[in-house]
Design an enzyme around this catalytic site. Structure first.
Site: not given
Ligand code: AMP
Length: 280
Positions: A30-31, A34, A58, A153, A176, A185-187
């Protein structure tokens, strides 16, 4: 806050909750992106459930399923400090009794998956919709929070909810970014220092596109040329223009245009996505 790893206990705890339930589905690591979803969910609901599940169905063959960052302890702390009631972090075997080709899946139509991320990630959105539908059923959430960062998505989930009459409100949340505009992004954890600089050209392209459009008289071709020049050190998978309401590709840009980019970095081959509305 409870951390739950099995479906039976989750169902029992959900039954005990009083008032509305907000769900934030995530894959963890989480960042602040999230966190923005979690904060909104906490502000708008009596109870918030965050799911943390790296959903194998997925991921396509050859993708980063095995190396995807996992840090449950740290994630749970963030959730606890944010006012979350339940973290649901199941094992794969808890979520899926069988392998993917023996599961009942929700498969969105070609019209929405045969483009953008769905094109290079065959079956990705089947996996996303299927896990999200399970989470909707398990948590009986009144609202679920999704980031606009994953715009395709979000669009597909909204469609699934309409098409299948799920009794849930989908709440879109803005992207964000870091101070320098890199989308969180987690990546991003995969990126070398050099790659992080290179990756900045994705958001730079998007903000440039918006600026140029607002200055007037810019064609789609001119935006593509400008963006590809900026992203010359990246392996650009797509730069695409769709109507924000329909996700249909546009020949001509207008005030409804959403510009989306997917690109891979040169050293670690990290696939990053980002998008922007030309007019907002
Ligand atoms: P993930 O863990 O990458 O599957 O993301 C979980 C949720 O967090 C998804 O609805 C993503 O679109 C959202 N999310 C991921 N990164 C961001 C970001 N930078 N800003 C806003 N929402 C995000």
């Amino acid at each position: 806050m409870k951390i739950i790893d099995n479906i039976k206990e989750l169902k029992e705890e959900i039954k005990k909750l009083q008032g509305s339930v907000g769900l934030v589905p995530t894959m963890g690591a989480l960042h602040n992106g999230h966190k923005s979803l979690i904060d909104k969910a906490v502000a708008e609901n009596d109870n918030v459930v965050v799911s943390i599940f790296v959903n194998p169905i997925q991921f396509c063959a050859g993708e980063d399923l095995d190396k995807y960052p996992r840090q449950l302890q740290k994630d749970a702390e963030l959730c606890e400090n944010s006012g979350v009631k339940i973290v649901f972090a199941p094992k794969v075997s808890e979520m899926y009794q069988e392998d993917k080709n023996n599961l009942t899946l929700i498969c969105p139509p070609y019209s929405v998956v045969d483009k953008l991320c769905g094109k290079s990630r065959a079956g990705h959105f089947d996996g996303v919709c299927s896990v999200v539908a399970k989470l909707f059923n398990l948590t009986k959430a009144n609202r679920a929070y999704f980031g606009q960062k994953d715009a395709q998505q979000l669009f597909i989930i909204q469609k699934m909810v309409r098409d299948l009459d799920f009794d849930i409100e989908i709440v879109p949340c803005p992207i964000v970014r870091e101070k320098d505009n890199l989308a969180l992004s987690s990546r991003n954890k995969y990126l070398s220092e050099n790659e992080r600089k290179i990756a900045l050209n994705i958001s730079k392209s998007l903000f440039e596109a918006k600026r140029l459009y607002k200055e007037g008289a810019l064609t789609k071709r001119a935006i593509i040329d400008n963006s590809l020049k900026l992203m010359s050190d990246l392996d650009v998978e797509y730069i695409e223009f769709v109507d924000k309401n329909t996700f249909v590709e546009q020949d001509e840009i207008n005030n409804n245009t959403l510009v989306l980019i997917a690109a891979k970095t040169p050293e670690t081959n990290t696939r990053l996505i980002d998008n922007i509305l030309l007019w907002e």
